[in-house]
Enzyme design. Sequence first.
Site, PDB file in Angstrom:
ATOM      1  N   ARG A   1      43.359  67.289 -51.079  1.00 30.12           N
ATOM      2  CA  ARG A   1      44.421  67.057 -50.082  1.00 30.12           C
ATOM      3  C   ARG A   1      44.528  65.589 -49.712  1.00 30.12           C
ATOM      4  O   ARG A   1      43.550  65.001 -49.237  1.00 30.12           O
ATOM      5  CB  ARG A   1      44.150  67.911 -48.828  1.00 30.12           C
TER       6      ARG A   1
ATOM      7  N   CYS B   1      46.954  74.729 -40.200  1.00 22.99           N
ATOM      8  CA  CYS B   1      45.573  74.390 -39.850  1.00 22.99           C
ATOM      9  C   CYS B   1      45.501  74.069 -38.363  1.00 22.99           C
ATOM     10  O   CYS B   1      46.277  73.251 -37.856  1.00 22.99           O
ATOM     11  CB  CYS B   1      45.135  73.184 -40.683  1.00 22.99           C
TER      12      CYS B   1
ATOM     13  N   CYS C   1      31.991  60.532 -32.791  1.00 24.53           N
ATOM     14  CA  CYS C   1      32.518  60.090 -34.096  1.00 24.53           C
ATOM     15  C   CYS C   1      33.321  58.784 -33.914  1.00 24.53           C
ATOM     16  O   CYS C   1      34.284  58.750 -33.140  1.00 24.53           O
ATOM     17  CB  CYS C   1      33.398  61.174 -34.704  1.00 24.53           C
TER      18      CYS C   1
ATOM     19  N   CYS D   1      36.079  65.405 -26.310  1.00 21.37           N
ATOM     20  CA  CYS D   1      35.015  65.944 -27.168  1.00 21.37           C
ATOM     21  C   CYS D   1      33.683  65.227 -26.895  1.00 21.37           C
ATOM     22  O   CYS D   1      33.637  64.001 -26.805  1.00 21.37           O
ATOM     23  CB  CYS D   1      35.406  65.777 -28.633  1.00 21.37           C
TER      24      CYS D   1
ATOM     25  N   CYS E   1      36.688  74.201 -46.638  1.00 17.86           N
ATOM     26  CA  CYS E   1      37.526  73.009 -46.711  1.00 17.86           C
ATOM     27  C   CYS E   1      36.657  71.864 -46.202  1.00 17.86           C
ATOM     28  O   CYS E   1      36.299  71.830 -45.021  1.00 17.86           O
ATOM     29  CB  CYS E   1      38.761  73.186 -45.830  1.00 17.86           C
TER      30      CYS E   1
END
Length: 338
Positions: free
Chosen positions: A279, A116, A76, A72, A207
């Site tokens: 969650r 998901c 992050c 990616c 979400c």
Amino acid sequence: MPHTQNVPLPTPRGAARREPPTSPRWTVDAIAALYELPFPTLVHRAHTTHREHFDPSAIQLSSLLSIKTGGCPEDCGYCSQSAHHDSGLAAQPLMPLEDVLAAARAAQAAGAHRFCMGAAWRSPKPRQVAAVARMVAEVKALGLETCVTLGMLDDAHARELADAGLDYYNHNLDTSPEFYGKVITTRTYQDRLDTLQRVREAGIKVCCGGIIGMGEDRRVRAGLIAQLANLDPYPESVPINNLMQVAGTPLYGAEALDPFEFVRTIAVARITMPRAMVRLSAGREHMDDATQALCFLAGANSIFYGEVLLTTANPRVDADRRLLARLGMHTGDGVCMA
Ligand code: SAM
Ligand code: DTB
Ligand code: SF4
């Protein structure tokens, strides 16, 4: 010590609708004050809120699949999949539809109600959105609730996913605006808010949550919850992740969070977003059963189910089944009753 009834409980600003509509419903101070409550008072208040809206014994089981792993371009600081860090993870292309469907069928057979799919993209290309839209339609046709997380979206992509029947789009704010720059530099907080708005406008449920245990302080955690709770409307689904530390990432070695602080964060999310699915997401692998039970008491009503999250470990499904049985809890579809 004051009796519970005498403890002044913070109330949201504007609750009596005296504030102009643009005013935030929750200030960071009000949320920080919730965090400061004695633990039993906070959990009692969260549990009371939870019971008003949900069956408190029901936990939705959600399975995760990484449909495109690694490589990616974002940086992050927590993530094993960033090309900026050397976590040793091999990048893989987008999975074929048939493999995704096989994983979804297996998750459903194991008892999951929700599936998901996550992709390590900054933002998907048109042909990638088309491929994922097909996956969504076919997974949904199995009778599973669908969620995808693909990075930033434009309007047309959000509409295409909505047309495929997507139930939820996951896109986390991750932390407070002030702390964000210490974790991610390749996209802004506003970029994230813009995608959330596009998802909302396309009619897909939002979400959106974050990660704690990244070395932030309580004020930062309160700032994240304030951002989430003040989204208008607040997200239908709020994943709270405890950092899964991955060797080779900048956040590897961050000071571990006190488990009670994790429970407090669940409680504060439940109180400020009463109808959301809250969650208990990443981090259960390193959480003991009693902490997880406290999270359920504090208002968590969904877990990720299956032995891997996207790239990191999660408890065994038989251990999760045993835990729910020991607690006299059952699985549910996550429908808000009120
Ligand atoms: N690339 C997309 C994006 O970031 O929007 C989707 C996938 S990304 C892995 C989804 C979310 O997983 C992140 O926003 C973050 O909240 C969470 N996450 C990623 N790595 C994590 C870790 N090591 N521990 C806890 N949560 C993590
Ligand atoms: C979310 O908030 N947590 C999930 C889901 N949304 C996509 C992802 C957790 C990932 C944990 C780290 C990993 O397994 O790579
Ligand atoms: Fe990429 Fe998502 Fe990981 Fe960030 S969290 S590096 S955007 S896969």
